[in-house]
Design an enzyme around this catalytic site. Structure first.
Site, short mmCIF file in Angstrom:
data_model
loop_
_atom_site.label_atom_id
_atom_site.label_comp_id
_atom_site.label_asym_id
_atom_site.label_seq_id
_atom_site.Cartn_x
_atom_site.Cartn_y
_atom_site.Cartn_z
N GLU A 21 -5.30 2.82 6.74
CA GLU A 21 -5.05 2.73 5.31
C GLU A 21 -5.80 3.87 4.62
OE1 GLU A 21 -7.01 -0.24 3.01
OE2 GLU A 21 -5.57 0.00 1.41
N ARG A 47 0.83 -1.23 0.00
CA ARG A 47 0.00 0.00 0.00
C ARG A 47 0.86 1.27 0.00
NH1 ARG A 47 -3.09 -3.86 -0.50
NH2 ARG A 47 -5.18 -3.99 0.41
N SER A 81 -10.87 -1.70 3.77
CA SER A 81 -10.02 -1.86 4.96
C SER A 81 -9.69 -0.49 5.52
CB SER A 81 -8.71 -2.55 4.60
OG SER A 81 -8.94 -3.79 4.02
N1 EPU Z 1 -9.51 -12.32 10.26
C1 EPU Z 1 -10.00 -12.41 11.53
N2 EPU Z 1 -11.31 -12.09 11.72
C2 EPU Z 1 -12.12 -11.71 10.70
C3 EPU Z 1 -11.60 -11.62 9.40
C4 EPU Z 1 -10.27 -11.93 9.21
O1 EPU Z 1 -9.30 -12.75 12.47
O2 EPU Z 1 -13.31 -11.46 10.96
C5 EPU Z 1 -8.07 -12.68 10.05
C6 EPU Z 1 -7.97 -14.14 9.62
O3 EPU Z 1 -6.82 -14.68 10.20
C7 EPU Z 1 -7.78 -14.03 8.11
C8 EPU Z 1 -6.96 -12.79 8.04
O4 EPU Z 1 -7.51 -11.90 9.03
O5 EPU Z 1 -7.10 -15.14 7.61
C9 EPU Z 1 -6.99 -12.11 6.68
O6 EPU Z 1 -8.32 -11.76 6.36
P1 EPU Z 1 -8.74 -11.40 4.87
O7 EPU Z 1 -8.39 -12.51 3.96
O8 EPU Z 1 -10.16 -10.95 4.88
O9 EPU Z 1 -7.78 -10.20 4.47
P2 EPU Z 1 -7.28 -8.90 5.25
O10 EPU Z 1 -5.83 -9.03 5.52
O11 EPU Z 1 -8.15 -8.59 6.41
C10 EPU Z 1 -6.51 -7.73 3.06
C11 EPU Z 1 -6.72 -6.43 2.34
C12 EPU Z 1 -8.07 -6.40 1.68
C13 EPU Z 1 -8.18 -7.56 0.70
C14 EPU Z 1 -7.96 -8.87 1.48
C15 EPU Z 1 -7.92 -10.08 0.60
C16 EPU Z 1 -5.40 -4.85 3.63
C17 EPU Z 1 -5.40 -3.65 4.50
N3 EPU Z 1 -6.59 -5.33 3.28
O12 EPU Z 1 -7.48 -7.78 4.11
O13 EPU Z 1 -8.15 -5.19 0.94
O14 EPU Z 1 -9.44 -7.60 0.07
O15 EPU Z 1 -6.67 -8.80 2.15
O16 EPU Z 1 -6.73 -10.12 -0.06
O17 EPU Z 1 -4.33 -5.34 3.26
C18 EPU Z 1 -8.86 -2.94 1.07
O18 EPU Z 1 -7.68 -2.64 0.97
O19 EPU Z 1 -9.76 -2.07 1.19
C19 EPU Z 1 -9.22 -4.35 1.11
C20 EPU Z 1 -10.47 -4.76 1.31
#
Ligand code: EPU
Length: 353
Positions: free
Chosen positions: A349, A170, A245
């Protein structure tokens, strides 16, 4: 809650930018417009903390066209023609004002690999190159070949190869030292007819395989699967306001991760694990969603603002009437509780204006 800007200008071409940033004469130039001047995309990653007294600039440059190595286009492509002719790498220049998802849909319909994992991300092509948007194992930088800009200081066009853009998680040079200087006019993406899917993230592979059944895996199939996953996890902004996010996933030294692990184990027992991803050079990325959930925020609501019940990384405008102060107060309390419990400082972010 609605906030307004003193002035909004949408331009349609690089020529318009020459006029706007040029000497003027009879034309209205940037010096005639209310200050400060802020260039925005769709605004899907911005939090306006109040009315904006200046000018919002927005790109109406919208086209998608194939570009070829050696041709005299502004991007100065030098990749080898043979590879492009074989379809191993094909280059498309996309106007900064094209919605990124429109480009993803367009590429999938043409059976071209590259942007399918970025499907359904809000925002425009220009902003994707600023923010290095990423999802499901692909970041914009992975498919960006070059970024074409208008240099507002020297009043001329300039092109950066992806390696020159300072891309990180990012992050890019367009957000740091040269913020505001370069207006992205178009982005050249490297796609492929052959390269195949990137399915290493989470359960993506099994979801895509289940959707494919006996059939083959195509860019459209991956795109549709990604859209399905996003719809399950993330709020639809047409129904529930959010900026996606709200926080970045913190990248911390391994010792900080081990501290989080020991805190979690004290609370939940020795069998407890903390989700994390190796980030290289002794650093570890911990999902902010997990940290926020552990602090009890998942599904929390107060007044007009809340934390999304299926993805706590997302702050939602529950009624559409949340004031900037309500959002910022929630943001600050989430950050304070994660800091207090895990000694980790989250960074938003979402850009605060
Ligand atoms: N998790 C939890 N609780 C929850 C949801 C997730 O503990 O309710 C933990 C789990 O361990 C899960 C991990 O968070 O495995 C990752 O969750 P997720 O796959 O939803 O991804 P994220 O890291 O929370 C990032 C991006 C998203 C993108 C997703 C999928 C950032 C800041 N966000 O989220 O991007 O869609 O990965 O690749 O890096 C955005 O930037 O607006 C965005 C939505």
């Amino acid at each position: 809650m609605k906030v307004s800007a003193a002035c909004v200008v949408e331009y349609d071409s690089i020529d318009d930018l020459y006029v706007l940033y040029g000497k003027g004469g009879q034309d209205v130039t940037i010096s005639d417009l209310p200050k400060p001047v802020l260039h925005i995309g769709e605004g899907s990653n911005l939090l306006f903390t109040g009315d904006f007294p200046g000018t919002l600039l927005h790109s109406g440059i919208r086209f998608i066209r194939q570009v070829f190595p050696g041709s005299a286009d502004a991007s100065g492509l030098t990749a080898d023609r043979e590879s492009q002719e074989r379809g191993a790498s094909v280059f498309y220049e996309v106007g900064a004002g094209v919605p990124m998802d429109e480009f993803c849909a367009w590429a999938a319909a043409k059976d071209l690999w590259g942007p399918e994992n970025l499907s359904h991300i809000p925002g425009e092509a220009g902003a994707s190159a600023v923010q290095n948007v990423g999802a499901y194992g692909v970041e914009a930088k992975d498919i960006i070949y070059s970024v074409n800009c208008f240099d507002t200081v020297l009043c001329r066009t300039v092109s950066f190869r992806s390696e020159e853009c300072g891309y990180g998680y990012r992050e890019s040079l367009f957000k740091t030292d040269r913020k505001g200087r370069y207006i992205i006019t178009s982005v050249v993406f490297r796609l492929s007819e052959f390269s195949g899917p990137v399915l290493g993230y989470g359960h993506l592979k099994s979801a895509v395989e289940a959707a494919a059944g006996q059939g083959g895996v195509t860019p459209s199939l991956v795109r549709d699967t990604i859209i399905g996953i996003r719809r399950e996890k993330l709020p639809d902004v047409s129904e529930l306001g959010s900026a996606g996010s709200f926080f970045k996933n913190p990248v911390v030294p391994r010792s900080a991760y081990e501290k989080v692990l020991s805190i979690a184990r004290l609370e939940h027992g020795e069998g407890c694990n903390v989700p994390h991803f190796e980030a290289g050079s002794g650093f570890v990325k911990i999902p902010a969603a997990w940290l926020i959930e552990q602090c009890g925020w998942k599904g929390y609501s107060e007044g007009n603002a809340g934390v999304y019940s299926r993805q706590p990384l997302v702050i939602v405008n529950l009624t559409g009437n949340a004031s900037p102060d309500e959002i910022i107060s929630l943001e600050n309390r989430i950050m304070a509780s994660v800091k207090e419990k895990f000694d980790i400082l989250l960074h938003p972010e979402v850009e605060h204006i």
